[in-house]
Design a protein around this motif. Sequence first.
Motif, PDB file in Angstrom:
ATOM      1  N   PRO A  47       0.832  -1.201   0.000  1.00  0.00           N
ATOM      2  CA  PRO A  47       0.000   0.000   0.000  1.00  0.00           C
ATOM      3  C   PRO A  47       0.875   1.263   0.000  1.00  0.00           C
ATOM      4  CG  PRO A  47      -0.045  -1.053   2.155  1.00  0.00           C
ATOM      5  CD  PRO A  47       0.745  -1.946   1.248  1.00  0.00           C
ATOM      6  N   SER A  48       0.247   2.388  -0.151  1.00  0.00           N
ATOM      7  CA  SER A  48       0.936   3.662  -0.328  1.00  0.00           C
ATOM      8  C   SER A  48       2.028   3.928   0.710  1.00  0.00           C
ATOM      9  CB  SER A  48      -0.077   4.806  -0.308  1.00  0.00           C
ATOM     10  OG  SER A  48       0.566   6.044  -0.448  1.00  0.00           O
ATOM     11  N   MET A  49       1.735   3.700   1.965  1.00  0.00           N
ATOM     12  CA  MET A  49       2.703   4.013   3.022  1.00  0.00           C
ATOM     13  C   MET A  49       3.857   3.010   3.098  1.00  0.00           C
ATOM     14  SD  MET A  49       1.645   6.852   4.142  1.00  0.00           S
ATOM     15  CE  MET A  49       2.529   7.115   5.653  1.00  0.00           C
ATOM     16  N   GLN A  50       3.760   1.900   2.386  1.00  0.00           N
ATOM     17  CA  GLN A  50       4.816   0.888   2.386  1.00  0.00           C
ATOM     18  C   GLN A  50       5.378   0.663   0.991  1.00  0.00           C
ATOM     19  OE1 GLN A  50       2.650  -2.432   3.960  1.00  0.00           O
ATOM     20  NE2 GLN A  50       2.982  -1.813   6.074  1.00  0.00           N
ATOM     21  N   ARG A  51       5.145   1.594   0.112  1.00  0.00           N
ATOM     22  CA  ARG A  51       5.525   1.389  -1.285  1.00  0.00           C
ATOM     23  C   ARG A  51       7.008   1.088  -1.448  1.00  0.00           C
ATOM     24  NH1 ARG A  51       4.153   7.099  -4.054  1.00  0.00           N
ATOM     25  NH2 ARG A  51       2.444   7.026  -2.579  1.00  0.00           N
ATOM     26  N   ALA A  52       7.285   0.375  -2.538  1.00  0.00           N
ATOM     27  CA  ALA A  52       8.654   0.017  -2.893  1.00  0.00           C
ATOM     28  C   ALA A  52       8.787   0.143  -4.408  1.00  0.00           C
ATOM     29  CB  ALA A  52       8.974  -1.404  -2.453  1.00  0.00           C
ATOM     30  N   GLU A  53       9.997   0.212  -4.877  1.00  0.00           N
ATOM     31  CA  GLU A  53      10.243   0.279  -6.319  1.00  0.00           C
ATOM     32  C   GLU A  53       9.735  -1.007  -6.972  1.00  0.00           C
ATOM     33  OE1 GLU A  53      11.466   2.829  -8.158  1.00  0.00           O
ATOM     34  OE2 GLU A  53      11.376   3.978  -6.297  1.00  0.00           O
ATOM     35  N   PRO A  54       9.239  -0.916  -8.210  1.00  0.00           N
ATOM     36  CA  PRO A  54       8.753  -2.114  -8.897  1.00  0.00           C
ATOM     37  C   PRO A  54       9.782  -3.252  -8.934  1.00  0.00           C
ATOM     38  CG  PRO A  54       8.116  -0.168 -10.117  1.00  0.00           C
ATOM     39  CD  PRO A  54       9.022   0.287  -9.006  1.00  0.00           C
ATOM     40  N   GLU A  55      11.046  -2.917  -9.136  1.00  0.00           N
ATOM     41  CA  GLU A  55      12.089  -3.938  -9.184  1.00  0.00           C
ATOM     42  C   GLU A  55      12.159  -4.722  -7.874  1.00  0.00           C
ATOM     43  OE1 GLU A  55      12.558  -0.696  -9.924  1.00  0.00           O
ATOM     44  OE2 GLU A  55      12.983  -0.734 -12.073  1.00  0.00           O
ATOM     45  N   VAL A  56      11.983  -4.045  -6.759  1.00  0.00           N
ATOM     46  CA  VAL A  56      12.015  -4.685  -5.440  1.00  0.00           C
ATOM     47  C   VAL A  56      10.820  -5.623  -5.290  1.00  0.00           C
ATOM     48  CG1 VAL A  56      11.829  -4.259  -2.955  1.00  0.00           C
ATOM     49  CG2 VAL A  56      13.294  -2.800  -4.365  1.00  0.00           C
ATOM     50  N   MET A  57       9.656  -5.159  -5.702  1.00  0.00           N
ATOM     51  CA  MET A  57       8.451  -5.979  -5.588  1.00  0.00           C
ATOM     52  C   MET A  57       8.525  -7.213  -6.492  1.00  0.00           C
ATOM     53  SD  MET A  57       5.609  -2.959  -5.297  1.00  0.00           S
ATOM     54  CE  MET A  57       4.222  -4.060  -5.135  1.00  0.00           C
ATOM     55  N   ILE A  58       9.049  -7.039  -7.694  1.00  0.00           N
ATOM     56  CA  ILE A  58       9.213  -8.176  -8.605  1.00  0.00           C
ATOM     57  C   ILE A  58      10.203  -9.170  -8.019  1.00  0.00           C
ATOM     58  CG2 ILE A  58      10.091  -8.856 -10.869  1.00  0.00           C
ATOM     59  CD1 ILE A  58       8.954  -6.072 -11.840  1.00  0.00           C
ATOM     60  N   ARG A  59      11.322  -8.694  -7.502  1.00  0.00           N
ATOM     61  CA  ARG A  59      12.335  -9.576  -6.929  1.00  0.00           C
ATOM     62  C   ARG A  59      11.778 -10.336  -5.736  1.00  0.00           C
ATOM     63  NH1 ARG A  59      15.532 -12.870  -8.195  1.00  0.00           N
ATOM     64  NH2 ARG A  59      16.155 -11.420  -9.790  1.00  0.00           N
ATOM     65  N   GLU A  60      11.040  -9.682  -4.834  1.00  0.00           N
ATOM     66  CA  GLU A  60      10.507 -10.385  -3.677  1.00  0.00           C
ATOM     67  C   GLU A  60       9.457 -11.413  -4.083  1.00  0.00           C
ATOM     68  OE1 GLU A  60       9.178  -7.367  -0.945  1.00  0.00           O
ATOM     69  OE2 GLU A  60       7.167  -7.292  -1.809  1.00  0.00           O
ATOM     70  N   THR A  61       8.702 -11.132  -5.136  1.00  0.00           N
ATOM     71  CA  THR A  61       7.723 -12.099  -5.632  1.00  0.00           C
ATOM     72  C   THR A  61       8.429 -13.313  -6.233  1.00  0.00           C
ATOM     73  OG1 THR A  61       6.205 -10.294  -6.114  1.00  0.00           O
ATOM     74  CG2 THR A  61       5.717 -12.407  -7.137  1.00  0.00           C
ATOM     75  N   LEU A  62       9.441 -13.073  -7.056  1.00  0.00           N
ATOM     76  CA  LEU A  62      10.188 -14.188  -7.643  1.00  0.00           C
ATOM     77  C   LEU A  62      10.907 -14.997  -6.571  1.00  0.00           C
ATOM     78  CD1 LEU A  62      11.593 -12.535 -10.874  1.00  0.00           C
ATOM     79  CD2 LEU A  62       9.771 -14.256 -10.703  1.00  0.00           C
ATOM     80  N   ASP A  63      11.439 -14.335  -5.558  1.00  0.00           N
ATOM     81  CA  ASP A  63      12.090 -15.059  -4.456  1.00  0.00           C
ATOM     82  C   ASP A  63      11.105 -15.978  -3.750  1.00  0.00           C
ATOM     83  OD1 ASP A  63      14.510 -13.866  -5.005  1.00  0.00           O
ATOM     84  OD2 ASP A  63      14.385 -12.404  -3.367  1.00  0.00           O
ATOM     85  N   LYS A  64       9.868 -15.511  -3.525  1.00  0.00           N
ATOM     86  CA  LYS A  64       8.832 -16.353  -2.903  1.00  0.00           C
ATOM     87  C   LYS A  64       8.545 -17.583  -3.774  1.00  0.00           C
ATOM     88  CE  LYS A  64       6.344 -12.505  -0.788  1.00  0.00           C
ATOM     89  NZ  LYS A  64       5.092 -11.713  -0.869  1.00  0.00           N
ATOM     90  N   ILE A  65       8.405 -17.354  -5.082  1.00  0.00           N
ATOM     91  CA  ILE A  65       8.083 -18.447  -5.996  1.00  0.00           C
ATOM     92  C   ILE A  65       9.227 -19.456  -6.060  1.00  0.00           C
ATOM     93  CG2 ILE A  65       7.710 -19.035  -8.421  1.00  0.00           C
ATOM     94  CD1 ILE A  65       6.238 -16.319  -8.687  1.00  0.00           C
ATOM     95  N   LEU A  66      10.435 -18.970  -6.213  1.00  0.00           N
ATOM     96  CA  LEU A  66      11.580 -19.861  -6.435  1.00  0.00           C
ATOM     97  C   LEU A  66      12.061 -20.540  -5.158  1.00  0.00           C
ATOM     98  CD1 LEU A  66      13.496 -17.657  -9.011  1.00  0.00           C
ATOM     99  CD2 LEU A  66      12.025 -19.644  -9.459  1.00  0.00           C
ATOM    100  N   SER A  67      11.625 -20.059  -3.997  1.00  0.00           N
ATOM    101  CA  SER A  67      12.041 -20.703  -2.750  1.00  0.00           C
ATOM    102  C   SER A  67      11.175 -21.921  -2.412  1.00  0.00           C
ATOM    103  CB  SER A  67      11.974 -19.692  -1.589  1.00  0.00           C
ATOM    104  OG  SER A  67      10.632 -19.370  -1.292  1.00  0.00           O
ATOM    105  N   LYS A  68      10.080 -22.103  -3.149  1.00  0.00           N
ATOM    106  CA  LYS A  68       9.175 -23.235  -2.892  1.00  0.00           C
ATOM    107  C   LYS A  68       9.736 -24.529  -3.402  1.00  0.00           C
ATOM    108  CE  LYS A  68       5.043 -20.410  -2.904  1.00  0.00           C
ATOM    109  NZ  LYS A  68       3.775 -20.128  -3.508  1.00  0.00           N
TER     110      LYS A  68
END
Length: 68
Positions: A47-68
């Motif tokens: 959300p707005s108060m916790q925003r992050a750069e798109p690259e950071v959000m993409i990386r954290e999403t891929l890390d979640k997927i690839l850690s499974k």
Amino acid sequence: IPQGTNTLVTYVDHWMWDITVYMLSIDIEFKKNSDRSLIASGKSYRPSMQRAEPEVMIRETLDKILSK
């Protein structure tokens, strides 16, 4: 889709405006090309108060997927 492709990677990004435009969320899915069945998926939501750069959000999403 090129012949010989085994996996499709799709994403849906959601953007919002709050003084500036920012990425609210991104959903990423990995699917088998043969039957489009889901292999893995992940999502990042900021959300707005916790925003992050798109690259950071993409990386954290891929890390979640690839850690499974």
